[in-house]
Design a protein around this motif. Sequence first.
Motif, PDB file in Angstrom:
ATOM      1  N   ALA A   1       0.805  -1.218   0.000  1.00 32.01           N
ATOM      2  CA  ALA A   1       0.000   0.000   0.000  1.00 32.01           C
ATOM      3  C   ALA A   1       0.840   1.271   0.000  1.00 32.01           C
ATOM      4  N   MET A   2       2.149   1.142   0.062  1.00 32.24           N
ATOM      5  CA  MET A   2       2.997   2.335   0.205  1.00 32.24           C
ATOM      6  C   MET A   2       2.864   3.313  -0.959  1.00 32.24           C
ATOM      7  N   ALA A   3       2.692   2.852  -2.179  1.00 30.30           N
ATOM      8  CA  ALA A   3       2.545   3.756  -3.319  1.00 30.30           C
ATOM      9  C   ALA A   3       1.296   4.618  -3.156  1.00 30.30           C
ATOM     10  N   ALA A   4       0.190   4.004  -2.749  1.00 35.89           N
ATOM     11  CA  ALA A   4      -1.047   4.753  -2.547  1.00 35.89           C
ATOM     12  C   ALA A   4      -0.939   5.683  -1.332  1.00 35.89           C
ATOM     13  N   VAL A   5      -0.284   5.231  -0.279  1.00 34.11           N
ATOM     14  CA  VAL A   5      -0.122   6.059   0.918  1.00 34.11           C
ATOM     15  C   VAL A   5       0.739   7.285   0.604  1.00 34.11           C
ATOM     16  N   ILE A   6       1.773   7.099  -0.200  1.00 34.86           N
ATOM     17  CA  ILE A   6       2.625   8.225  -0.590  1.00 34.86           C
ATOM     18  C   ILE A   6       1.838   9.230  -1.430  1.00 34.86           C
ATOM     19  N   ILE A   7       0.990   8.747  -2.324  1.00 33.17           N
ATOM     20  CA  ILE A   7       0.175   9.655  -3.141  1.00 33.17           C
ATOM     21  C   ILE A   7      -0.803  10.428  -2.265  1.00 33.17           C
ATOM     22  N   VAL A   8      -1.454   9.755  -1.329  1.00 34.41           N
ATOM     23  CA  VAL A   8      -2.386  10.441  -0.419  1.00 34.41           C
ATOM     24  C   VAL A   8      -1.631  11.456   0.441  1.00 34.41           C
ATOM     25  N   GLY A   9      -0.481  11.078   0.961  1.00 34.63           N
ATOM     26  CA  GLY A   9       0.317  11.996   1.772  1.00 34.63           C
ATOM     27  C   GLY A   9       0.791  13.200   0.992  1.00 34.63           C
ATOM     28  N   ALA A  10       1.201  12.989  -0.250  1.00 34.75           N
ATOM     29  CA  ALA A  10       1.629  14.115  -1.091  1.00 34.75           C
ATOM     30  C   ALA A  10       0.461  15.047  -1.385  1.00 34.75           C
ATOM     31  N   GLY A  11      -0.713  14.490  -1.588  1.00 30.51           N
ATOM     32  CA  GLY A  11      -1.894  15.328  -1.801  1.00 30.51           C
ATOM     33  C   GLY A  11      -2.229  16.163  -0.587  1.00 30.51           C
ATOM     34  N   GLN A  12      -2.135  15.573   0.594  1.00 28.49           N
ATOM     35  CA  GLN A  12      -2.417  16.328   1.814  1.00 28.49           C
ATOM     36  C   GLN A  12      -1.353  17.388   2.073  1.00 28.49           C
ATOM     37  N   LEU A  13      -0.110  17.058   1.772  1.00 26.64           N
ATOM     38  CA  LEU A  13       0.964  18.041   1.897  1.00 26.64           C
ATOM     39  C   LEU A  13       0.744  19.210   0.940  1.00 26.64           C
ATOM     40  N   PHE A  14       0.312  18.909  -0.291  1.00 27.74           N
ATOM     41  CA  PHE A  14       0.001  19.960  -1.251  1.00 27.74           C
ATOM     42  C   PHE A  14      -1.126  20.845  -0.733  1.00 27.74           C
ATOM     43  N   ALA A  15      -2.149  20.261  -0.115  1.00 33.02           N
ATOM     44  CA  ALA A  15      -3.267  21.048   0.413  1.00 33.02           C
ATOM     45  C   ALA A  15      -2.794  22.007   1.502  1.00 33.02           C
TER      46      ALA A  15
END
Length: 129
Positions: A81-95
């Motif tokens: 799940a790390m690829a999806a978790v990294i994408i979600v984390g990057a999205g939240q960081l962008f927000a």
Amino acid sequence: MIDNNDYTLAWQAYWAFGVVATLLWGLLIRVYRLSAVKLWAFLAVALLLLLPCRHPEAVELWMPATIGAALSVMTSGIESAMAAVIIVGAGQLFAIVAAIVWALVAPRSASSAPAAEKAGERVEPKVSA
């Protein structure tokens, strides 16, 4: 394997409901006075719902990153799940970064307004004859 028409229909339905849910969320957060908090709350939910990622086992398929991360953690463990978790984390960081930048830039653009409009006075338009 998944039929391409069903796959496309599923994504269209997910995006439609995701956009409607995001717009309803935007209506709910209108009460916040701070525009940076509103922007962060809106972007955080929008990115959480709408960011896609690749399926870990079938690379040609895309899936919602949040749902994909949750299902991958439950079935295969955190490593898959790390690829999806990294994408979600990057999205939240962008927000968060977008809201901070907005908080720093927005007061400067508001300060360029005329002084009479800031004080709440009514400004009559100039009419030429």
